[in-house]
Design an enzyme around this catalytic site. Structure first.
Site, PDB file in Angstrom:
ATOM      1  N   HIS A  36       0.830  -1.207   0.000  1.00 12.85           N
ATOM      2  CA  HIS A  36       0.000   0.000   0.000  1.00 12.85           C
ATOM      3  C   HIS A  36       0.869   1.263   0.000  1.00 12.85           C
ATOM      4  O   HIS A  36       0.608   2.214  -0.729  1.00 12.85           O
ATOM      5  CB  HIS A  36      -0.969  -0.008   1.187  1.00 12.85           C
ATOM      6  CG  HIS A  36      -2.204  -0.806   0.908  1.00 12.85           C
ATOM      7  ND1 HIS A  36      -2.229  -2.176   0.983  1.00 12.85           N
ATOM      8  CD2 HIS A  36      -3.450  -0.433   0.506  1.00 12.85           C
ATOM      9  CE1 HIS A  36      -3.442  -2.613   0.654  1.00 12.85           C
ATOM     10  NE2 HIS A  36      -4.202  -1.585   0.367  1.00 12.85           N
ATOM     11  N   LYS A  37       1.910   1.243   0.803  1.00 13.87           N
ATOM     12  CA  LYS A  37       2.829   2.388   0.840  1.00 13.87           C
ATOM     13  C   LYS A  37       3.459   2.570  -0.550  1.00 13.87           C
ATOM     14  O   LYS A  37       3.552   3.691  -1.055  1.00 13.87           O
ATOM     15  CB  LYS A  37       3.903   2.105   1.900  1.00 13.87           C
ATOM     16  CG  LYS A  37       4.872   3.236   2.149  1.00 13.87           C
ATOM     17  CD  LYS A  37       5.681   2.953   3.408  1.00 13.87           C
ATOM     18  CE  LYS A  37       6.703   4.040   3.712  1.00 13.87           C
ATOM     19  NZ  LYS A  37       7.846   4.047   2.803  1.00 13.87           N
TER      20      LYS A  37
END
Lengths: 203, 289
Positions: A36-37
């Site tokens: 996600h990052k």
């Protein structure tokens, strides 16, 4: 039981309400903290670097109308072919800072995990037409049986749990605990337990 | 010294793929107490089905095979550095055999070591004792439940929690309410009162080695454990946080001497997949439980 097949239509999502059980079929992608990052930094808030361009295009195709599964599996590789040994959900709340943007950017129809998510994700579900699907935390051997095939793996340099596994699932069982109408079972249970706590503590 | 590497691999396999009988019995009892057809009852039925499947297929109950925590009691004259080497080797083998997920990540580089060993990973507590046998306990503690574990410093004004057992009760109830379903309820609570910040958490995790149905030998702690179990389950958080009657399966409390200045209450939340296994080595004989 509601059958959901990828690509999932907005109409199918809007027909779902909290408490509904679903059976999911099709190609979905695992993504958790590092992924996600990575997606936020490289694709959503930043312009994809040349080296990531191809993966970006691939993910856009895969994720549109599909689902992200918060899962870091136990995998095995035999004769060059990967399979899932154990594949339960991880705690979704850690993705709360990122999830709404990822839903909107890629056109996700579902996010699968455990423990529920917060108000930003709930709002994104309402706005874009998506649901949060809850699977049973820890039920890893059982859930792995619904994962019929590993089609690809991306970002393996993040390690096995954090890599993005492209998988084909059949009759993947889940419950809608956050719907596209602004309802969240998690928010309701937390509100209720908070009241009980106050009673028990005389606060 | 004898090579116990394969014996440790077997200990890891058992811990990861089979649940202790007391935990499975508590889950079954919880299942039978929930409303038939409720989300809570269905969640527990799925959990029990998964436990059986993992046992028969010898695959991990949960994909998060956790932090391996070894507690070793050894006779005088045992080389602990040799035992540590064998344990680390066993973790690498168990990872290759997919009993464990590669779970040790360097926080600076983000690189996964790939074999479940790293800096201060696994945790190993060595204790010398006077008995002529080696006894090793292994706990596999998942990250979801570790993330909702919490430490309070009393007094804690927001909850009107003072430095007494009533204060302990208040913060424990708060901790479980904060955790909701995120730690994979129904969980087991290991609680320590006292210690410094480090020993307090250690003591809390040590409580998780106690059988779920034992009774605390200290009467006031036994009473608090029973009261908390009842009150926590009245919060209604339920299995997976779906709502229901079972939020925790057991509450276990221990103590450690504290400084006059400090009064810590540490709550080690363990998920329903409360994986622990024990091994005894006496002469040539190796037994597991």
């Amino acid at each position: 039981m509601n059958e959901l097949t990828v690509p999932i239509s907005e109409e199918a999502i809007r027909a779902l309400h909290v408490g509904d059980t679903v059976s999911l079929n099709g190609v979905i992608v695992t993504a958790r903290d590092a992924a996600h990052k990575y997606m936020i930094e490289n694709f959503i808030e930043g312009k994809p670097p040349e080296s990531e361009r191809e993966l970006y295009e691939r993910l856009k195709e895969l994720l549109s109308g599909s689902a992200i599964y918060h899962c870091g599996p136990v995998v095995k590789q035999e004769d060059g072919k990967w399979s899932f040994v154990a594949a339960g959900p991880t705690t979704s709340m850690r993705e709360e800072p990122y999830q709404a943007q990822v839903i909107g950017h890629f056109g996700l129809r579902a996010v699968i995990g455990k423990g529920g998510m917060g108000p930003k994700t709930l709002e994104a579900c309402q706005k874009y037409g998506a649901v949060y699907l809850h699977t049973i935390g820890g039920a890893a051997s059982l859930i792995a049986q619904s994962v019929k095939e590993v089609l690809a793996v991306y970002k393996m340099e993040l390690g096995v749990p954090e890599a993005m596994w492209v998988i084909r699932v059949e009759n993947f069982p889940a419950v809608v605990t956050m719907d596209s109408h602004g309802k969240s079972i998690h928010a309701e249970v937390a509100e209720h337990s908070g009241e009980r706590l106050k009673e028990l503590l005389g606060l | 010294m004898r090579d116990l590497t394969e014996a440790f691999v077997e200990l890891i396999r058992r811990a990861s793929t089979d649940l202790p009988a007391d935990v499975e019995a508590a889950l079954r009892k919880a299942h039978d107490s929930e409303e038939p057809g409720s989300a809570a009852e269905r969640a527990l039925a799925t959990i029990l089905e998964n436990v059986e499947l993992a046992r028969s297929a010898s695959t991990p109950i949960c994909q998060d095979t956790g932090t391996p925590i070894f507690t070793v009691y050894h006779p005088p004259g045992t080389s602990t550095s040799e035992l540590e080497r064998q344990i680390r080797n066993a973790l690498a083998i168990a990872t290759r055999r997919t009993y464990l997920r590669p779970n040790a990540v360097d926080p600076l580089t983000g690189k996964n070591s790939g074999d479940n060993t790293g800096i201060a990973f696994p945790t190993i507590h060595f204790h010398e004792w006077e008995q002529d046998e080696l006894r090793v306990s292994l706990q596999l503690k998942g990250g979801g439940s570790e993330n909702v574990s919490i430490q309070y410093k009393l007094p804690y004004a927001p909850l009107k929690a003072g430095r007494d057992l009533e204060g302990v009760r208040r913060v424990v109830l708060d901790a479980v309410n904060k955790a909701q379903g995120l730690g994979c309820a129904p969980g087991v609570l290991g609680i320590a009162i006292g210690g410094d910040r480090g020993t307090s958490y250690m003591k809390a995790k040590e409580q998780l080695l106690r059988p779920l149905d034992d009774v605390n030998p200290i009467p006031e702690l036994a009473a608090l454990e029973a009261r908390l179990l009842d009150e926590i389950n009245r919060l209604g958080i339920g299995p997976m946080g779906f709502g229901g009657k079972t939020t925790v399966l057991a509450v276990k409390i221990g103590t450690a001497h504290r400084l006059p200045a400090s009064y810590f209450v540490s709550i080690a939340y363990m998920c329903w997949a409360d994986r622990r296994a024990h091994m005894r080595v006496r002469g040539e004989e190796i037994t597991y439980e």
